[in-house]
Scaffold this motif. Structure first.
Motif, PDB file in Angstrom:
ATOM      1  N   ILE A   1       0.961  -1.068   0.103  1.00 35.79           N
ATOM      2  CA  ILE A   1      -0.091   0.099  -0.019  1.00 35.79           C
ATOM      3  C   ILE A   1       1.013   1.148  -0.172  1.00 35.79           C
TER       4      ILE A   1
ATOM      5  N   SER B   1      -3.075   5.924   1.131  1.00 39.56           N
ATOM      6  CA  SER B   1      -4.393   5.461   2.032  1.00 39.56           C
ATOM      7  C   SER B   1      -5.207   6.928   2.502  1.00 39.56           C
ATOM      8  N   GLU B   2      -6.440   6.754   2.189  1.00 34.18           N
ATOM      9  CA  GLU B   2      -7.249   7.763   2.579  1.00 34.18           C
ATOM     10  C   GLU B   2      -8.837   7.378   2.923  1.00 34.18           C
TER      11      GLU B   2
ATOM     12  N   MET C   1     -12.196   2.988   2.719  1.00 36.89           N
ATOM     13  CA  MET C   1     -10.869   3.283   2.463  1.00 36.89           C
ATOM     14  C   MET C   1     -10.635   3.543   0.985  1.00 36.89           C
TER      15      MET C   1
ATOM     16  N   LEU D   1      -7.529   3.053  -1.289  1.00 40.40           N
ATOM     17  CA  LEU D   1      -6.134   2.679  -1.219  1.00 40.40           C
ATOM     18  C   LEU D   1      -5.338   2.538  -2.350  1.00 40.40           C
TER      19      LEU D   1
ATOM     20  N   GLU E   1      -8.952  -3.138  12.214  1.00 41.56           N
ATOM     21  CA  GLU E   1      -7.970  -3.817  10.913  1.00 41.56           C
ATOM     22  C   GLU E   1      -7.629  -2.588  10.383  1.00 41.56           C
ATOM     23  N   LEU E   2      -7.498  -1.265  10.990  1.00 39.11           N
ATOM     24  CA  LEU E   2      -6.939  -0.203   9.946  1.00 39.11           C
ATOM     25  C   LEU E   2      -5.357  -0.435   9.846  1.00 39.11           C
ATOM     26  N   ALA E   3      -4.601  -0.763  11.083  1.00 37.18           N
ATOM     27  CA  ALA E   3      -3.424  -0.756  11.037  1.00 37.18           C
ATOM     28  C   ALA E   3      -2.779  -1.751   9.876  1.00 37.18           C
TER      29      ALA E   3
ATOM     30  N   TYR F   1      -3.957  -1.811   6.668  1.00 31.95           N
ATOM     31  CA  TYR F   1      -3.978  -1.174   5.673  1.00 31.95           C
ATOM     32  C   TYR F   1      -3.360   0.023   5.476  1.00 31.95           C
ATOM     33  N   ALA F   2      -2.362   0.251   6.399  1.00 32.32           N
ATOM     34  CA  ALA F   2      -1.908   1.487   6.435  1.00 32.32           C
ATOM     35  C   ALA F   2      -0.569   1.859   5.354  1.00 32.32           C
ATOM     36  N   VAL F   3      -0.295   2.627   5.155  1.00 39.47           N
ATOM     37  CA  VAL F   3       1.037   2.945   3.980  1.00 39.47           C
ATOM     38  C   VAL F   3       2.129   2.146   4.477  1.00 39.47           C
TER      39      VAL F   3
ATOM     40  N   GLN G   1       1.916  -1.362   4.362  1.00 36.75           N
ATOM     41  CA  GLN G   1       1.899  -2.718   4.788  1.00 36.75           C
ATOM     42  C   GLN G   1       1.793  -3.678   3.525  1.00 36.75           C
TER      43      GLN G   1
END
Length: 157
Positions: free
Chosen positions: A79, A82-83, A95, A97, A121-123, A125-127, A129
């Motif tokens: 990723i 992400s926004e 999201m 992505l 689960e946000l972590a 899909y962080a930049v 990952q």
């Protein structure tokens, strides 16, 4: 990615009309309504609320994920952006992505993916990952689905 009709406003407008159609009779005819009419009003309230909250986006994304079973290729990706998108609920933001991955020929591809993500689960899909990308080899960036790659961890007591 196909956008919803006129900026996604018509489902919200329809939801507002459904909520009003369910709420007004219940307020105006409070004690005089038969039970079947009250049940119809409650159904209108629920349907209108779902449309107001962006349920059509969630269903569109779930259909795309269900179609992913027909994808014939997969790759590891990462990723890179992400926004949070337009629709948002208390437990599941939509999201947007941007994913970078290599197709079957080894060509680097960049694609925008919309995904409903649970807050816990946000972590994942962080930049930065890593993700598993499933796609059609004929058009790798047209319609794809991603899933987080989670390293298994062993915990000992």
């Amino acid at each position: 990615m196909a956008a919803t009709a006129p900026n996604g406003r018509w489902p919200r407008a329809l939801g507002l009309v459904a909520v009003a159609a369910g709420l007004l009779p219940m307020l105006l005819l409070a004690g005089a309504m038969p039970i079947w009419a009250m049940l119809a009003c409650v159904v209108l309230l629920f349907a209108g609320s779902a449309l107001l909250c962006g349920a059509w986006e969630f269903l569109r994304i779930r259909r795309r994920e269900a179609r992913s079973r027909g994808f014939d290729a997969q790759s590891h990706g990462v990723i890179v952006a992400s926004e949070i998108g337009n629709a948002y609920s208390d437990t599941s933001p939509l999201m947007n992505l941007t994913v970078l991955f290599k197709d079957q020929r080894g060509v680097e591809q960049r694609a925008l993916v919309q995904k409903v993500v649970m807050l816990n689960e946000l972590a994942l899909y962080a930049v930065g990952q890593p993700v598993l990308v499933r796609f059609a080899s004929t058009s790798p960036t047209a319609d794809l689905v991603i899933a987080p790659l989670v390293a298994s961890a062993r915990f000992s007591l």
